[in-house]
Design a protein around this motif. Sequence first.
Motif, short mmCIF file in Angstrom:
data_model
loop_
_atom_site.label_atom_id
_atom_site.label_comp_id
_atom_site.label_asym_id
_atom_site.label_seq_id
_atom_site.Cartn_x
_atom_site.Cartn_y
_atom_site.Cartn_z
N ARG A 37 20.40 3.16 6.01
CA ARG A 37 20.07 3.65 4.67
C ARG A 37 20.80 2.77 3.67
O ARG A 37 22.03 2.68 3.68
CB ARG A 37 20.51 5.11 4.52
N LYS A 40 17.78 0.40 -2.81
CA LYS A 40 16.57 -0.41 -2.94
C LYS A 40 16.89 -1.83 -3.38
O LYS A 40 16.22 -2.79 -3.01
CB LYS A 40 15.63 0.26 -3.95
N SER A 43 17.38 -4.05 -0.35
CA SER A 43 16.48 -3.80 0.77
C SER A 43 16.11 -5.09 1.50
O SER A 43 15.78 -5.06 2.69
CB SER A 43 15.20 -3.10 0.28
N GLU A 46 17.98 -5.84 4.85
CA GLU A 46 17.87 -4.96 6.01
C GLU A 46 17.71 -5.74 7.32
O GLU A 46 18.36 -5.43 8.32
CB GLU A 46 16.70 -3.99 5.84
N GLU A 121 17.85 -2.73 -10.95
CA GLU A 121 18.36 -2.48 -9.60
C GLU A 121 17.61 -3.29 -8.56
O GLU A 121 18.08 -3.51 -7.46
CB GLU A 121 18.28 -0.99 -9.26
N ASP A 122 16.39 -3.70 -8.92
CA ASP A 122 15.59 -4.46 -7.97
C ASP A 122 16.01 -5.92 -7.90
O ASP A 122 15.47 -6.69 -7.11
CB ASP A 122 14.10 -4.38 -8.35
#
Length: 291
Positions: A37, A40, A43, A46, A121-122
């Motif tokens: 978890r 975002k 991400s 990951e 945030e992206d």
Amino acid sequence: MIKSMTGYGVGSKENEQVKYTVEIKSLNSKFLELGIRLPKAVSDKELTLRGECSKLIERGKVNVMISSEYTDQTAKASTINGDLLKKYYTQLQEIAFQVGDKQASLFDLALNMPEVVTNNEDEVDEEEGKILMAAFHQAIEKFNTFRLDEGKVLKSDLESRVKMILSFLLEVESIEGDRIPLIRERISQYMDDTVGKEHIDKNRFEQELIFYIDKLDITEEKVRLKSHCNYFLEALTATDSNGKKLGFISQEMGREINTLGSKANHAGIQQIVVRMKEELEKVKEQLLNVL
């Protein structure tokens, strides 16, 4: 070196803009079951994190939880594209005038048009990604230290139980000398009672008795069991992670103990075999948590 599959570790790194905290927990599993978890904004990391977990954690049911905390809250505030907003608003005004709709909330419509509002945030810069990975590796280091500490406890317990099985094997050897004479005496008494001593062919009886006693010989089982136990103790001190290997050795130990019990034909030895099985079951339970 024995490691436990149970583990826990927390890592935290920060700079003047952001702080990343990584928490890793694991329980026992035959394979690597990984759940991640993360915010975002990161991400895209990951796949990298999954690769690192596969290499550094190996096995277990693992949960990795990543959180971010910005020192400057405006750093993650949304950005409004003013020029694009004005263009959308002007076009909507023209369309509203053409259709005669004066009640429409044109500003809200324009604000929700594509690419007018951009969530910062992206967008994560390279430096922030390095902060995240540094926190992750710090958590991994503490996580593996936890596993090693738990592994020392497991090693001590496994070692004591296997040594207990070896001590039981010595007990078997101490009382085994009475076994064959008792079997011979019991069979002789049975033959005397059922056939009669005068009707027994002594030579044939001795041949059959030797053949029967040879089938009950447990020397090979004792040697193999001792060898497996010593190999198990040796594997406990190996430098590599060897939970599966220890599991295979314990299965071989179980086979020899079962054969020993079935061939013993002696109440005292069978009682000792039961105690061996009890210790071996506890060994197998502990091995479920060894990496």
